[in-house]
Design an enzyme around this catalytic site. Structure first.
Site, PDB file in Angstrom:
ATOM      1  NE  ARG A  82      -0.466   3.852  11.963  1.00 60.43           N
ATOM      2  CZ  ARG A  82      -1.051   4.507  10.215  1.00 60.43           C
ATOM      3  NH1 ARG A  82      -2.646   3.750  10.143  1.00 60.43           N
ATOM      4  NH2 ARG A  82      -0.756   5.029   9.557  1.00 60.43           N
TER       5      ARG A  82
ATOM      6  CD  GLU B 280      -0.463   7.881   1.058  1.00 55.94           C
ATOM      7  OE1 GLU B 280      -0.333   7.880   2.038  1.00 55.94           O
ATOM      8  OE2 GLU B 280      -1.887   7.778   1.070  1.00 55.94           O
TER       9      GLU B 280
ATOM     10  CG  ASP C  56      -2.426  10.963   5.825  1.00 57.83           C
ATOM     11  OD1 ASP C  56      -1.848   9.892   5.980  1.00 57.83           O
ATOM     12  OD2 ASP C  56      -3.877  10.351   4.828  1.00 57.83           O
TER      13      ASP C  56
ATOM     14  CD  GLU D 168      -7.274   6.195   6.553  1.00 52.18           C
ATOM     15  OE1 GLU D 168      -6.740   4.891   5.781  1.00 52.18           O
ATOM     16  OE2 GLU D 168      -7.435   6.671   6.090  1.00 52.18           O
TER      17      GLU D 168
ATOM     18  CD  GLU E  87      -3.082   0.799   2.218  1.00 49.39           C
ATOM     19  OE1 GLU E  87      -3.628  -0.214   2.081  1.00 49.39           O
ATOM     20  OE2 GLU E  87      -4.073   1.866   2.648  1.00 49.39           O
TER      21      GLU E  87
ATOM     22  NE  ARG F 298      -8.481  13.129   7.063  1.00 52.34           N
ATOM     23  CZ  ARG F 298      -8.161  12.496   6.778  1.00 52.34           C
ATOM     24  NH1 ARG F 298      -8.008  12.675   5.361  1.00 52.34           N
ATOM     25  NH2 ARG F 298      -6.326  12.055   6.574  1.00 52.34           N
TER      26      ARG F 298
ATOM     27  CD1 TRP G  68     -12.219  10.434   0.222  1.00 51.89           C
ATOM     28  CD2 TRP G  68     -11.294   8.923   2.545  1.00 51.89           C
ATOM     29  NE1 TRP G  68     -11.872   9.105   0.371  1.00 51.89           N
ATOM     30  CE2 TRP G  68     -11.702   8.696   1.388  1.00 51.89           C
ATOM     31  CE3 TRP G  68     -10.826   8.390   3.626  1.00 51.89           C
ATOM     32  CZ2 TRP G  68     -11.562   7.329   1.432  1.00 51.89           C
ATOM     33  CZ3 TRP G  68     -10.799   7.307   3.119  1.00 51.89           C
ATOM     34  CH2 TRP G  68     -11.437   6.990   2.571  1.00 51.89           C
TER      35      TRP G  68
HETATM   36  C1  GCV Z   1      -2.129   2.047   5.645  1.00 49.63           C
HETATM   37  C2  GCV Z   1      -3.650   6.989   3.953  1.00 49.63           C
HETATM   38  C3  GCV Z   1      -3.174   6.508   3.429  1.00 49.63           C
HETATM   39  C4  GCV Z   1      -3.128   4.647   3.873  1.00 49.63           C
HETATM   40  C5  GCV Z   1      -3.051   4.181   5.124  1.00 49.63           C
HETATM   41  C6  GCV Z   1      -3.544   5.727   5.722  1.00 49.63           C
HETATM   42  C7  GCV Z   1      -2.923   5.118   6.891  1.00 49.63           C
HETATM   43  O1  GCV Z   1      -4.765   7.719   4.734  1.00 49.63           O
HETATM   44  O2  GCV Z   1      -3.908   7.177   1.828  1.00 49.63           O
HETATM   45  O3  GCV Z   1      -3.409   3.918   2.426  1.00 49.63           O
HETATM   46  O4  GCV Z   1      -2.924   3.398   5.089  1.00 49.63           O
HETATM   47  O5  GCV Z   1      -2.754   6.656   6.192  1.00 49.63           O
HETATM   48  O6  GCV Z   1      -1.888   5.820   7.855  1.00 49.63           O
HETATM   49  O7  GCV Z   1      -3.151   4.115   7.884  1.00 49.63           O
END
Ligand code: GCV
Length: 645
Positions: free
Chosen positions: A276, A350, A322, A243, A117, A293, A496
């Site tokens: 987390r 990312e 994020d 999520e 991911e 958020r 989101w």
């Molecule tokens: C692992 C963001 C990313 C997700 C990730 C999430 C997280 O939203 O886009 O891919 O998931 O962070 O940190 O849990």
């Protein structure tokens, strides 16, 4: 061993070296590598109680160097230090080193099927098709991590699904132990991400309510089994209520209820539970401007401060949203003085160019580490908090890893500097971005001109990336889902919680007490500073404030002109950065050079796309033209005004 070991490639291992099984074997191999770098010196080592466990001293006397470590791992770190000094400077001097953060950890988001991911460097080298991979690369990976002091790793994605849920069962534990042993030979502890709903998915229970005794019993038994097979396991990392992942909120329980239940199961084995704080409502209605958020993590966790077990560590993302290009530091670092905290950053790029763009993140991480929280009367910086200055329990620093099975490990050759830099900062947050960039360039390239150019490229890269992407801390504006490339409204009408709310007059979310109230989550004087646009750091201006395009910034420009200027200049600065590298063609091995240039090509075209989309969007939206009359794709010149002309 068959793999190019990027920044350690000149510290050659002994001919025919096989993966070490114990730390003693690792020390023997690395001493040979050291000897190969400098064979006219006598290298000796000693483990001594006089030093903290992971600390070391290198004492150089003429042609002899003694490496003293508080443990075998301390010695190993000392040897890597000596290798680094020799490769970078050609000489070794006496040093005395102790790690800052107790936990210095990589989080891999690798899935059991071998995909990653947010992975931008190929596939996983830990998993394939539901199986654990253990080979030379496992040990090479451990070597690279240990060489920068990383002492913990989580090999599976925080989104634990399917086969990965079974990692804590007999199906996998034999292989997990083999993996843990490989890492232990480099002083690295293995951690696993667990599925909060495992009691349902593999335990056959109808619930994962943390206060339900059967759930606690399930975890006790599961953990006992895990530790019987893998006694060196560091513990678990959990993403819950986030999520779409399950968590205690489903049962009306708190995050502390969930974390403590798991922590109690781990405690008898000395295990640590990392939990987390990335908890927020991801099914927002964009029409509702009252939900923010950014406020979520603090709202959930601050009331629970002091209620976590001693072996719980809360892992907090650097910003409240994020991993955007630049966010203010999470206010949780101000408001959790009775809880163990870990900082989480994202080396995987990312939102910062996905390892196609050069973006050396150490300068941004440094700003986070240096941030004063005002939560303590002294030693109140984030780097103090995560070093455990105020706490007895574990604290630390984690990075979402940027590795994969690509030949060069990180897709972009330059992205390896983020992996390297993370480790160095977790060891010693006081190192400057300049020192780290120069070290990495010195380790990776031989020619001194190339080293200087690469250092320059790294140090300029973050500022340049910032300048051509979403302006002044507002973030997002990227394509939904995959997050690469510009799309100003990509997340504007989505669920989101990621909005810029641009109109024809103004842009930004008012997060002051007159707006969503986010600014009040900080300690004073920060809360007061963020309340006012004039005292808010310019780079975070649009994170905290909604401002008209004609607002005049401290640099004397209007907001809209600043957007135009940074976007045009960012692309030009990138062009000249590329030219610097072109000028040293021939001094960089051809394969690396070609790879670097390919990525620069992608970066340049993406940067232009960012520039033109952002400029055009705001030009059309505001109806204000660029004072310097550069090319913007406004529909018609007649639509535009030029204030002050
Ligand atoms: C692992 C963001 C990313 C997700 C990730 C999430 C997280 O939203 O886009 O891919 O998931 O962070 O940190 O849990």
């Amino acid at each position: 061993m068959g793999y190019e070991s990027i920044w350690l490639k000149r510290a050659a291992l002994p001919e025919g070296a096989t993966a070490p099984k114990t730390i003693a074997e690792t020390i023997a191999q690395e001493l040979t590598a050291l000897q190969n770098l400098r064979d006219d010196m006598i290298w000796a080592y000693l483990v001594t109680d006089a030093l903290p466990e992971e600390g070391y001293d290198i004492v150089v006397n003429d042609r002899k160097a003694d490496i003293l470590g508080g443990s075998a791992v301390g010695v190993l770190y000392g040897i890597y230090d000596a290798q680094r000094q020799l490769i970078v400077n050609g000489t070794v001097v006496s040093v005395s080193e102790r790690p800052a953060c107790p936990l210095r950890m990589l989080n891999h988001w690798d899935n059991a099927d071998g995909s990653i991911e947010r992975g931008y460097s190929g596939r996983s080298f830990f998993f394939d098709d539901g199986k654990l991979l253990i080979d030379d690369r496992t040990s090479f990976y451990a070597r690279l991590c240990a060489s920068v002091g990383i002492n913990a790793t989580v090999i599976n994605n925080v989104n634990v699904r399917g086969d990965a849920t079974w990692l804590i069962t007999d199906r996998y534990l034999e292989r997990v132990r083999e993996m843990a042993d490989r890492f232990a030979a480099y002083g690295i502890r293995l951690y696993l991400c667990v599925n909060y709903a495992a009691s349902i998915e593999i335990g056959g229970l109808g619930t994962s309510d943390p206060l339900e005794p059967a759930v606690a019993e399930f975890w006790k038994a599961a953990v006992a089994k895990v530790y019987a097979k893998v006694p060196s396991l560091g513990g678990f990392l959990v993403k819950a209520d986030s999520e779409g992942r399950p968590g205690p909120h489903t049962y009306g329980r708190t995050q502390a209820d969930g974390a403590n239940m798991l922590a109690r199961a781990l405690a008898p084995y000395g295990g640590t539970l990392i939990w987390r704080c990335f908890v927020y409502n991801c099914a927002q209605d964009w029409r509702d401007t009252t939900i923010d958020r950014a406020c979520a993590a603090y709202d959930y966790f601050h009331p629970l401060d002091g209620m976590f077990e001693e072996n719980v560590v809360l892992q907090v993302k650097n910003g409240p949203l994020d991993f955007q290009v630049d966010e203010p530091v999470s206010p949780l670092f101000c408001g959790m003085t009775k809880t163990n905290l870990m900082l989480e950053v994202q080396a995987a790029q990312e939102y910062t160019g996905q390892q196609k763009h050069v973006c050396f993140l150490v300068p941004m991480w440094k700003d986070v580490l240096r941030f004063r929280t005002y939560a303590y009367s002294e030693h109140d910086r984030v780097e103090d908090i995560i070093s455990g200055t105020h706490r007895r329990g574990a604290c630390g620093f984690a990075a979402v890893a940027n590795t994969g099975n690509d030949e060069n490990w990180t897709g972009s050759d330059f992205a390896a500097a983020n992996w390297y830099g993370f480790g160095r900062l977790a060891w010693k947050p006081q190192l400057s971005a300049e020192e780290i960039a120069a070290e990495w360039a010195g380790l990776t390239f031989e020619d001194s001109t190339v080293r200087n150019v690469v250092t320059k490229v790294l140090l300029a890269s973050y500022g340049i990336y910032q300048s051509y992407t979403a302006p002044l801390g507002i973030g997002w504006m990227c394509n939904p889902n995959h997050h690469y490339g510009p799309n100003v409204d990509g997340y504007e009408y989505d669920r989101w919680g990621t909005y810029h709310r641009a109109s024809c007059k103004a842009i930004g979310v008012d997060r002051t007490t007159k707006g969503t109230g986010f600014s009040a989550q900080y300690s004073e004087p920060l809360a007061k500073l963020y309340e006012n646009p004039e005292t808010t750091p310019m780079k975070h201006l649009l994170f905290f404030h909604r401002l008209p395009y004609t607002y005049v910034l401290p640099n004397g420009k209007t907001l809209i002109q600043h957007i135009y200027d940074t976007h045009f200049e960012g692309v030009e600065e990138l062009r000249s950065l590329v030219e610097n590298v072109v000028a040293v063609q021939g001094m960089i091995p051809e394969k690396e050079y070609t790879r670097i240039m390919e990525r620069f090509g992608m970066q340049l075209s993406s940067a232009k796309e960012w520039r033109d989309r952002i400029n055009t969007y705001f030009c059309r939206m505001s109806g204000i033209g660029d004072a310097k009359r550069r090319k913007i794709y406004a529909v018609s010149e007649e639509d535009l005004v030029y204030p002050g002309e």
